[in-house]
Motif scaffolding. Structure first.
Motif, mmCIF file in Angstrom:
data_model
loop_
_atom_site.group_PDB
_atom_site.id
_atom_site.type_symbol
_atom_site.label_atom_id
_atom_site.label_comp_id
_atom_site.label_asym_id
_atom_site.label_seq_id
_atom_site.Cartn_x
_atom_site.Cartn_y
_atom_site.Cartn_z
ATOM 1 N N LYS A 52 -0.880 -3.236 -8.610
ATOM 2 C CA LYS A 52 -0.967 -1.826 -8.221
ATOM 3 C C LYS A 52 -0.864 -0.898 -9.425
ATOM 4 C CE LYS A 52 0.678 1.224 -4.681
ATOM 5 N NZ LYS A 52 0.053 1.378 -3.393
ATOM 6 N N PHE A 53 0.029 -1.222 -10.341
ATOM 7 C CA PHE A 53 0.266 -0.356 -11.510
ATOM 8 C C PHE A 53 0.172 -1.191 -12.788
ATOM 9 C CE2 PHE A 53 3.305 1.349 -8.168
ATOM 10 C CZ PHE A 53 2.477 2.381 -7.752
ATOM 11 N N PRO A 54 -1.047 -1.552 -13.203
ATOM 12 C CA PRO A 54 -1.170 -2.458 -14.360
ATOM 13 C C PRO A 54 -0.484 -1.899 -15.613
ATOM 14 C CG PRO A 54 -3.305 -2.117 -13.275
ATOM 15 C CD PRO A 54 -2.351 -1.143 -12.660
ATOM 16 N N LEU A 58 2.484 -1.019 -16.171
ATOM 17 C CA LEU A 58 3.575 -0.047 -16.033
ATOM 18 C C LEU A 58 4.949 -0.661 -16.301
ATOM 19 C CD1 LEU A 58 4.359 2.890 -15.204
ATOM 20 C CD2 LEU A 58 4.763 1.996 -12.915
ATOM 21 N N ALA A 115 0.822 -1.221 0.000
ATOM 22 C CA ALA A 115 0.000 0.000 0.000
ATOM 23 C C ALA A 115 0.854 1.267 0.000
ATOM 24 C CB ALA A 115 -0.923 0.006 1.220
#
Lengths: 111, 111
Positions: A93-95, A97, A11
């Protein structure tokens, strides 16, 4: 006893820190090679793989920045440090990237 | 006559410079707002839009880093500088990258 290694919780991984960490081509290459080695890889092997002659201190510094940014997870095995990319957490979290960044570096090498 | 503004050619835009430029949340926010304003936007409007009180020098510095990285194209109109994102070139060169980065910042704001 060596200091315990600190890793940010999923997180707390920030996009700003991830981008900064990967804005260095050597760190991006370390992440690329670690992605291909899910069992982890130590600094010596990494240097050989990348054909680099990084001083141990530079190598540690790169790994520390990657670890603090939440890109890699490191564990001590004896005197060696083995690292792996936090692929699943990062892709949740950051598809897209990491893939886009790695493709961008690949394209740069082909130019 | 003011100095002409320098912009890298599309072939010279490097992923490393793009990532470094966008590793700053203010610069990422500037790019996000410029993306919504294809006619361009000057520094004063940008400050209002972002609710920022950046000194003119900080604002110029951010725009310069974005311009040097190849993220934005700037043109003088009188004494004002209007900027737009080089969206098409960037999406051809680094498919999916800008979208993934902007989504990453959005997700951070929602946390």
């Amino acid at each position: 006893m060596p200091r315990p290694l600190q890793h940010p919780a999923s997180a707390d991984i920030s996009i700003a820190a991830v981008l900064y960490a990967l804005s260095d081509p050597v760190r991006a290459a370390i992440v690329r090679e670690l992605t291909k080695a899910p069992q982890g890889m130590n600094c010596t092997e990494m240097n050989q793989r990348l054909g680099l002659k990084l001083a141990k201190s530079s190598c540690s510094q790169h790994y520390r920045i990657l670890r603090d940014a939440g890109l890699i997870f490191c564990a001590r095995k004896g005197v060696e440090l083995f690292s792996r990319v936090r692929t699943q957490e990062l892709s949740e979290k950051f598809p897209g990237l990491l893939r886009a960044i790695m493709a961008g570096y690949e394209a740069g090498h082909r130019d």
